[in-house]
Write a protein that holds these residues in place. Sequence first.
Motif, PDB file in Angstrom:
ATOM      1  N   ARG A 164       9.418   0.547  10.170  1.00 51.00           N
ATOM      2  CA  ARG A 164       7.974   0.280  10.094  1.00 51.00           C
ATOM      3  C   ARG A 164       7.121   1.291  10.843  1.00 51.00           C
ATOM      4  O   ARG A 164       5.993   1.587  10.420  1.00 51.00           O
ATOM      5  CB  ARG A 164       7.676  -1.140  10.597  1.00 51.00           C
ATOM      6  N   LEU A 165       7.602   1.850  11.944  1.00 51.91           N
ATOM      7  CA  LEU A 165       6.782   2.808  12.687  1.00 51.91           C
ATOM      8  C   LEU A 165       6.822   4.208  12.086  1.00 51.91           C
ATOM      9  O   LEU A 165       6.192   5.129  12.611  1.00 51.91           O
ATOM     10  CB  LEU A 165       7.197   2.849  14.159  1.00 51.91           C
ATOM     11  N   HIS A 166       7.535   4.346  10.963  1.00 53.82           N
ATOM     12  CA  HIS A 166       7.499   5.597  10.196  1.00 53.82           C
ATOM     13  C   HIS A 166       6.629   5.470   8.948  1.00 53.82           C
ATOM     14  O   HIS A 166       6.489   6.440   8.197  1.00 53.82           O
ATOM     15  CB  HIS A 166       8.913   6.013   9.798  1.00 53.82           C
ATOM     16  N   VAL A 167       6.070   4.265   8.732  1.00 52.33           N
ATOM     17  CA  VAL A 167       5.170   4.057   7.596  1.00 52.33           C
ATOM     18  C   VAL A 167       3.771   4.482   8.032  1.00 52.33           C
ATOM     19  O   VAL A 167       3.113   3.800   8.817  1.00 52.33           O
ATOM     20  CB  VAL A 167       5.197   2.591   7.130  1.00 52.33           C
ATOM     21  N   CYS A 168       3.341   5.629   7.536  1.00 52.77           N
ATOM     22  CA  CYS A 168       2.075   6.230   7.966  1.00 52.77           C
ATOM     23  C   CYS A 168       0.917   5.725   7.116  1.00 52.77           C
ATOM     24  O   CYS A 168       1.032   5.641   5.886  1.00 52.77           O
ATOM     25  CB  CYS A 168       2.154   7.751   7.872  1.00 52.77           C
ATOM     26  N   HIS A 169      -0.194   5.394   7.779  1.00 57.47           N
ATOM     27  CA  HIS A 169      -1.427   4.967   7.117  1.00 57.47           C
ATOM     28  C   HIS A 169      -2.532   5.935   7.533  1.00 57.47           C
ATOM     29  O   HIS A 169      -2.870   6.017   8.722  1.00 57.47           O
ATOM     30  CB  HIS A 169      -1.886   3.590   7.605  1.00 57.47           C
ATOM     31  N   ILE A 235       8.374  12.952   6.048  1.00 60.23           N
ATOM     32  CA  ILE A 235       9.794  13.208   6.278  1.00 60.23           C
ATOM     33  C   ILE A 235      10.413  13.969   5.105  1.00 60.23           C
ATOM     34  O   ILE A 235      11.183  14.909   5.292  1.00 60.23           O
ATOM     35  CB  ILE A 235      10.536  11.884   6.519  1.00 60.23           C
ATOM     36  N   ASP A 236      10.051  13.567   3.894  1.00 62.87           N
ATOM     37  CA  ASP A 236      10.623  14.201   2.701  1.00 62.87           C
ATOM     38  C   ASP A 236       9.520  14.294   1.647  1.00 62.87           C
ATOM     39  O   ASP A 236       9.488  13.501   0.692  1.00 62.87           O
ATOM     40  CB  ASP A 236      11.806  13.381   2.184  1.00 62.87           C
ATOM     41  N   PRO A 237       8.598  15.234   1.797  1.00 67.09           N
ATOM     42  CA  PRO A 237       7.436  15.281   0.913  1.00 67.09           C
ATOM     43  C   PRO A 237       7.772  15.411  -0.564  1.00 67.09           C
ATOM     44  O   PRO A 237       7.019  14.922  -1.418  1.00 67.09           O
ATOM     45  CB  PRO A 237       6.639  16.494   1.418  1.00 67.09           C
TER      46      PRO A 237
END
Length: 296
Positions: A164-169, A235-237
């Motif tokens: 969840r802390l890698h889900v960017c808003h 992380i993986d565009p």
Amino acid sequence: MIWKEYHTMATYRIFADAACDIPEATLNEWGVTMIDMTYRFTDEDAEHFNSKTDIPEFYNQMRAGRCSRTSAINMATFLDAFRPTLEAGTDLLYVAFSSGGSTTYEQSLAAIELLKPEFPERKIMAVDALAFSGGLGLTVYLAAKKQQEGATIEETFRYVEDTRLHVCHWFTVDDLVYLKRGGRVSATTALVGSVLGIKPVLHVDNEGHLISMSKARSRRRSLKALADKFAETAIDPANGPVFICHGDCAEDAELLRGMIREISGKDVDLLSYIGPVIGSHSGPGTMALFFLGTER
């Protein structure tokens, strides 16, 4: 976005709420049950359901000066939503609207405590996504994908906590008046920003709160700031999931979509409206970008 047919023999059901800004039909394709949320205009008593709203008309009403207010999902609604699944002998996992922006998660925990003695054989779990709008939607998508891969309910729960802390808003708004009403900016900041055409760039922090990060001098620059954050931290565009949600500003959404395509070489995976639950606080013209990043 290609999605396999939902496996009807899954041993647990994933639930989400309307703050995820994913169309209910899409959630159904993912095998996810939506719990609807309500709002009301302050000049009337009637409550309206998020899922049954003509969203462009909702934003037209806001542009005409009407104010909208929302409410957290209460415990009774959770009891009514969860009980049929449990009665059918299926466990459930609720991926919840951020506790940093609503008491909805707390209400779900209260409902679960009441349901556990009634269904002692069932696993009933809720995880705080620390996310909202398409960030919550992206978290739900990842959870559903994990379930399809064969993860147990406990494994999916832990995966959401770990991810969840890698889900960017990343957000920008067109008019600061709506953030002012919600206490995000002062009246002076809203007035000066409107006069100078300043567009704030905001994100959701690790506690699930929407906070201001920077300012842009034009709408296009604010959209580019969102795309730049994607370029800096994704992380993986080229392969990772990317969602865009907008507050009835489809042309700007397409402009941002093009920027992301230039950076990543791929199209966004989902583009949808910001519904009334979130739009009541962010207003028409809000643009939001969601992806997996090295940090929020």
